[in-house]
Design a protein around this motif. Structure first.
Motif, PDB file in Angstrom:
ATOM      1  N   HIS A   7       0.828  -1.216   0.000  1.00 49.35           N
ATOM      2  CA  HIS A   7       0.000   0.000   0.000  1.00 49.35           C
ATOM      3  C   HIS A   7       0.858   1.260   0.000  1.00 49.35           C
ATOM      4  N   GLU A  53      -3.925   3.740   1.637  1.00 48.63           N
ATOM      5  CA  GLU A  53      -4.361   3.930   3.025  1.00 48.63           C
ATOM      6  C   GLU A  53      -4.470   5.431   3.272  1.00 48.63           C
ATOM      7  N   HIS A  77       3.977   7.148   3.380  1.00 50.71           N
ATOM      8  CA  HIS A  77       4.886   5.986   3.370  1.00 50.71           C
ATOM      9  C   HIS A  77       4.536   5.023   2.248  1.00 50.71           C
ATOM     10  N   GLU A 127       7.626   0.876   4.883  1.00 44.70           N
ATOM     11  CA  GLU A 127       6.942  -0.069   5.779  1.00 44.70           C
ATOM     12  C   GLU A 127       7.029  -1.464   5.184  1.00 44.70           C
TER      13      GLU A 127
HETATM   14 CO   LIG Z   1       0.893   1.590   6.317  1.00 45.21          CO
END
Ligand SMILES: [Co+2]
Ligand SMILES: C[C@@H](C(=O)O)C(=O)SCCNC(=O)CCNC(=O)[C@H](O)C(C)(C)COP(=O)(O)OP(=O)(O)OC[C@H]1O[C@@H](n2cnc3c(N)ncnc32)[C@H](O)[C@@H]1OP(=O)(O)O
Length: 133
Positions: A7, A53, A77, A127
């Motif tokens: 994501h 997200e 991110h 991430e």
């Molecule tokens: Co995330």
């Protein structure tokens, strides 16, 4: 080892307003979930095998609040899906990458997640994300 772009995280001031904007574009929010450990509320949009997200801070000391204060809304991110998050963390630690999380935490949708510091990744907050799907 890397499965896909899991994501892209986007920091927003107001989740409900941002959902309207993104749904107006034709995206569909699948679920909205609070992740207290990260002090965020997340709206998840599926795009093929990946997700977007939308992230709203749930407290003043949320990393999202600090990010928006400093840089405004925007891409926050990049999350990459991995087979074995512990093994990847070990490898990156051995290679000298600055880990924000030495051990994975539980993120949205119950995924195991861990962050690598942007200073170690050409200015990108990375991430790692292991999903049991
Ligand atoms: Co995330
Ligand atoms: C729901 C969950 C999930 O997917 O399941 C999530 O994603 S939770 C998503 C929210 N949770 C997180 O983000 C957790 C990981 N983030 C953190 O631990 C923190 O936000 C840090 C990345 C360590 C930054 O915190 P810190 O207090 O150090 O802030 P700071 O403003 O002093 O930043 C230190 C330096 O990093 C830069 N910096 C800060 N945030 C950045 C970002 N998102 N992308 C790229 N660079 C960034 C700043 O510009 C600064 O660089 P200069 O000194 O050059 O100006």
């Amino acid at each position: 080892m890397f499965k896909k772009i899991d994501h892209v995280g986007i920091a927003v001031k107001n989740l409900d307003e941002s959902i309207k904007v993104w749904e107006g574009l034709g995206f569909k929010v699948e679920e909205v979930e609070e992740v207290p450990d990260q002090k965020v509320r997340v709206a998840v949009i599926r795009v093929g095998e990946s997700r977007i997200e939308l992230l709203e801070a749930t407290s003043e000391d949320s990393p999202i609040a600090k990010f928006i204060e400093k840089r405004g809304e925007g891409i926050h991110h990049l999350a990459i899906g991995v087979e074995d998050i512990e093994a990847k963390l070990e490898e990156l630690k051995r290679k000298g990458y600055r880990l924000i999380d030495e051990k994975p935490r539980i993120g949205a949708g119950g995924a195991k997640i861990a962050f690598v510091h942007p200073k170690s990744v050409t200015g990108v907050l990375l991430e790692l994300c292991e999903r049991s799907e």
